[in-house]
Enzyme design. Structure first.
Site, PDB file in Angstrom:
ATOM      1  N   GLY A   6      46.916   9.406 -90.176  1.00  0.00           N
ATOM      2  CA  GLY A   6      46.829   7.951 -90.085  1.00  0.00           C
ATOM      3  C   GLY A   6      48.206   7.361 -89.923  1.00  0.00           C
ATOM      4  CG  PHE A  53      49.958   4.253 -94.742  1.00  0.00           C
ATOM      5  CD1 PHE A  53      50.815   3.575 -95.586  1.00  0.00           C
ATOM      6  CD2 PHE A  53      49.057   3.525 -93.989  1.00  0.00           C
ATOM      7  CE1 PHE A  53      50.770   2.202 -95.689  1.00  0.00           C
ATOM      8  CE2 PHE A  53      49.000   2.149 -94.090  1.00  0.00           C
ATOM      9  CZ  PHE A  53      49.856   1.482 -94.940  1.00  0.00           C
ATOM     10  CE  LYS A  90      46.270   7.805 -97.206  1.00  0.00           C
ATOM     11  NZ  LYS A  90      46.240   6.323 -97.104  1.00  0.00           N
ATOM     12  CG  ASP A 100      42.262  -0.956 -91.938  1.00  0.00           C
ATOM     13  OD1 ASP A 100      41.683  -1.470 -90.946  1.00  0.00           O
ATOM     14  OD2 ASP A 100      42.939   0.082 -91.867  1.00  0.00           O
TER      15      ASP A 100
HETATM   16  N1  LIG Z   1      39.384  11.816 -99.581  1.00  0.00           N
HETATM   17  C1  LIG Z   1      39.302  12.259 -98.333  1.00  0.00           C
HETATM   18  N2  LIG Z   1      38.515  13.311 -98.028  1.00  0.00           N
HETATM   19  C2  LIG Z   1      38.425  13.768 -96.757  1.00  0.00           C
HETATM   20  N3  LIG Z   1      39.093  13.242 -95.705  1.00  0.00           N
HETATM   21  C3  LIG Z   1      39.905  12.197 -95.952  1.00  0.00           C
HETATM   22  C4  LIG Z   1      40.066  11.652 -97.260  1.00  0.00           C
HETATM   23  N4  LIG Z   1      40.935  10.624 -97.192  1.00  0.00           N
HETATM   24  C5  LIG Z   1      41.297  10.528 -95.901  1.00  0.00           C
HETATM   25  N5  LIG Z   1      40.689  11.462 -95.141  1.00  0.00           N
HETATM   26  C6  LIG Z   1      40.830  11.644 -93.692  1.00  0.00           C
HETATM   27  O1  LIG Z   1      42.133  11.260 -93.293  1.00  0.00           O
HETATM   28  C7  LIG Z   1      42.087  10.134 -92.386  1.00  0.00           C
HETATM   29  C8  LIG Z   1      43.267   9.216 -92.657  1.00  0.00           C
HETATM   30  O2  LIG Z   1      43.187   8.727 -93.990  1.00  0.00           O
HETATM   31  P1  LIG Z   1      43.630   7.256 -94.381  1.00  0.00           P
HETATM   32  O3  LIG Z   1      42.806   6.285 -93.583  1.00  0.00           O
HETATM   33  O4  LIG Z   1      43.603   7.092 -95.854  1.00  0.00           O
HETATM   34  O5  LIG Z   1      45.142   7.300 -93.848  1.00  0.00           O
HETATM   35  P2  LIG Z   1      46.027   6.143 -93.305  1.00  0.00           P
HETATM   36  O6  LIG Z   1      47.323   6.742 -92.909  1.00  0.00           O
HETATM   37  O7  LIG Z   1      46.078   5.068 -94.335  1.00  0.00           O
HETATM   38  O8  LIG Z   1      45.188   5.681 -92.030  1.00  0.00           O
HETATM   39  P3  LIG Z   1      45.200   4.290 -91.222  1.00  0.00           P
HETATM   40  O9  LIG Z   1      45.935   4.582 -89.968  1.00  0.00           O
HETATM   41  O10 LIG Z   1      43.730   4.026 -90.969  1.00  0.00           O
HETATM   42  O11 LIG Z   1      45.829   3.256 -92.105  1.00  0.00           O
HETATM   43  C9  LIG Z   1      40.714   9.501 -92.630  1.00  0.00           C
HETATM   44  O12 LIG Z   1      40.205   8.830 -91.487  1.00  0.00           O
HETATM   45  C10 LIG Z   1      39.862  10.715 -92.973  1.00  0.00           C
HETATM   46  O13 LIG Z   1      39.409  11.355 -91.790  1.00  0.00           O
END
Ligand SMILES: Nc1ncnc2c1ncn2[C@@H]1O[C@H](COP(=O)(O)OP(=O)(O)OP(=O)(O)O)[C@@H](O)[C@H]1O
Length: 470
Positions: free
Chosen positions: A120, A122, A140, A238
């Site tokens: 993602g 982040f 993450k 979001d």
């Molecule tokens: N608890 C979880 N279990 C399984 N897969 C997960 C989990 N959390 C996140 N993911 C996977 O990782 C991806 C990215 O997670 P997340 O949306 O929290 O990251 P981000 O960097 O904040 O993304 P964005 O660009 O949407 O802000 C999710 O779309 C999902 O596919």
């Protein structure tokens, strides 16, 4: 994984395994030729070549030792070329992750990297194993940049608050945060492991859309989660199908990604929400409340049912155009206050004889005018649906069973009744005016959710108070 050495066995209990023939099953009567454990239990060749493979290798070669550190290091991060942080980070400030590497060092906070789950804005989300509890989790790994670090610390604060104070028994469809730590300058957030997201589910279904029944099951859970958020005075900011995950193959879901979430008193950012799910008040540059999540929820409800996004805007201008074409102009109170209104509309004053006052009128700029003024090249964009009103789009969507002529007249009638309730439900969420848009507490009383017979448009009770007990 570090494998314990196999227990000592009586040499006589084993035959040397040299060829495939040595591992072939013996005839029952010839049991004397089969290998046995020290307890005299016969060993199956299948087991020796699968779950007991390490032990089998050791029998072949007593010098053989298995250690995960000897496994080839499969890289999970792209690009993987070292660029920052003593070579641990790539050019995007992402930690370069390898299968079988560790995240964390302290006892109880050590995670073995197994696979990548998602990427993602982040950072990266990886599947890991907690080495103490052996539980499989999602971690993450946030980018090594102050802005992402600080924003993700906010995600930690918000999830801790929600998990501990508002949903201690894990009943309200909100992701659980289990742990957080810093690994080589990267903030790591440890979550419960979930399964696919709702966009993947729609895709798996060949973008045909889900049944009204399944949409209702998902909506009821999301309204439950949003009720908790509203009580906590938090805004997710979001909400979209990608941020709603199934809990392993069941219709149970959870909301994830609180990385953009904020308190209702701290709505500092104006560029929020993913475009397709962005509310009219955010597009117009107004102050906002938790009702922006209810707009997103309306967009998600229709998308789950149709299989395609309701407002797939290609730009902010295109997003607003699509919303207005379907739902009409926003009320004057919004147009008079939105800071971005001048970007999208021309306005002029007209005399109102009834009020004996000048009144401001608004007209959306044409594509050509907007493009000229903003140096863009606005295009009308794809139209997925022939119908133009929400009601017609939902009512004319094919009924999958009817297509395969497996649906009786009675069933069609029932489906159309479900759709009538669904349309009314969506209209309450897709209200352009955030002040009168339904709250989660109000929406969950709608017959589409409660299952009561839908006979006439639902009128909300404005005195609806939260009856939740934590
Ligand atoms: N608890 C979880 N279990 C399984 N897969 C997960 C989990 N959390 C996140 N993911 C996977 O990782 C991806 C990215 O997670 P997340 O949306 O929290 O990251 P981000 O960097 O904040 O993304 P964005 O660009 O949407 O802000 C999710 O779309 C999902 O596919």
């Amino acid at each position: 994984m570090v494998v314990d050495p196999p227990p000592k066995r009586r040499a006589s209990g084993f035959r040397r395994v040299r060829t495939v023939h040595d591992l072939q099953p013996r005839v029952e009567g010839n049991s004397a030729a089969r290998r046995v454990t020290s307890d005299g239990i016969y060993l199956s060749p299948l087991r020796q070549l699968t779950t007991n493979l390490v032990e089998t290798y050791h029998i072949c070669n007593p010098q053989f030792r298995y250690e995960s550190a000897h496994n080839p290091r499969r890289v999970l991060t792209k690009p993987s070329k070292p660029a920052h942080n003593d070579g641990y980070d790539n050019e995007d400030y992402d930690y370069v992750l390898y299968v079988n590497d560790w995240l964390g060092t302290e006892e109880g906070h050590k995670y073995l990297i197994l696979d990548i789950l998602g990427q993602g804005t982040f950072g990266q989300v990886v599947k890991c194993q907690n080495m103490k509890t052996h539980e499989i989790v999602a971690v993450k790994v946030v980018k090594n940049k102050p802005a992402y670090f600080n924003q993700s610390m906010m995600e930690v604060t918000i999830l801790e608050l929600l998990n501990k104070n508002f949903d201690p028994t894990d009943e309200h469809h909100i992701l659980r945060l289990q742990d957080s730590f810093i690994h080589r300058n990267h903030l790591c957030l440890v979550f419960e492991l979930l399964s696919s997201n709702l966009y993947e589910l729609i895709k798996q279904n060949q973008f045909q859309g889900l049944s009204t029944q399944l949409v209702k099951v998902f909506m009821a859970q999301l309204l439950d989660a949003l009720t908790v958020l509203k009580d906590a005075r938090l805004i997710h900011c979001d909400l979209k199908p990608e941020n709603i995950l199934l809990k392993s193959r069941s219709p149970q879901i959870k909301i994830i990604d609180f990385g953009s979430a904020c308190h209702e008193r701290q709505t500092v950012y104006t560029y929020i929400q993913s475009r397709f799910y962005r509310s009219p008040e955010v597009l117009l540059g107004m102050s906002y409340t938790a009702s922006i999540d209810m707009w997103s929820l309306g967009c998600i409800a229709v998308e789950l049912f149709l299989g395609l996004p309701l407002f797939p805007g290609t730009s902010e201008y295109n997003q607003l155009t699509r919303i207005i074409e379907m739902l009409g102009m926003p009320p004057l109170s919004m147009l008079n206050t939105g800071k971005q209104v001048g970007q999208f509309f021309d306005s002029y004053e007209v005399w109102n004889a009834h009020t004996s006052q000048n009144e401001r009128k608004y007209k959306m700029k044409s594509m050509e005018q907007y493009s000229r003024e903003h140096g863009t090249n606005e295009q009308p964009g794809k139209q997925y649906f022939k119908a133009t009103t929400l009601q017609d789009i939902i009512n004319t969507a094919p009924i999958p069973q009817v297509k395969s002529s497996r649906c009786s007249g009675n069933e069609v009638e029932k489906e159309m009744a479900n759709r009538a309730a669904f349309i009314d439900f969506c209209q309450g969420l897709l209200n352009l005016n955030p002040v009168t848009r339904w709250t989660p507490q109000q929406a969950r009383m709608h017959p589409f959710i409660t299952g009561e017979k839908f006979t006439k448009p639902f009128v909300v009770c404005h005195l609806a108070v939260s009856y939740r007990h934590y």
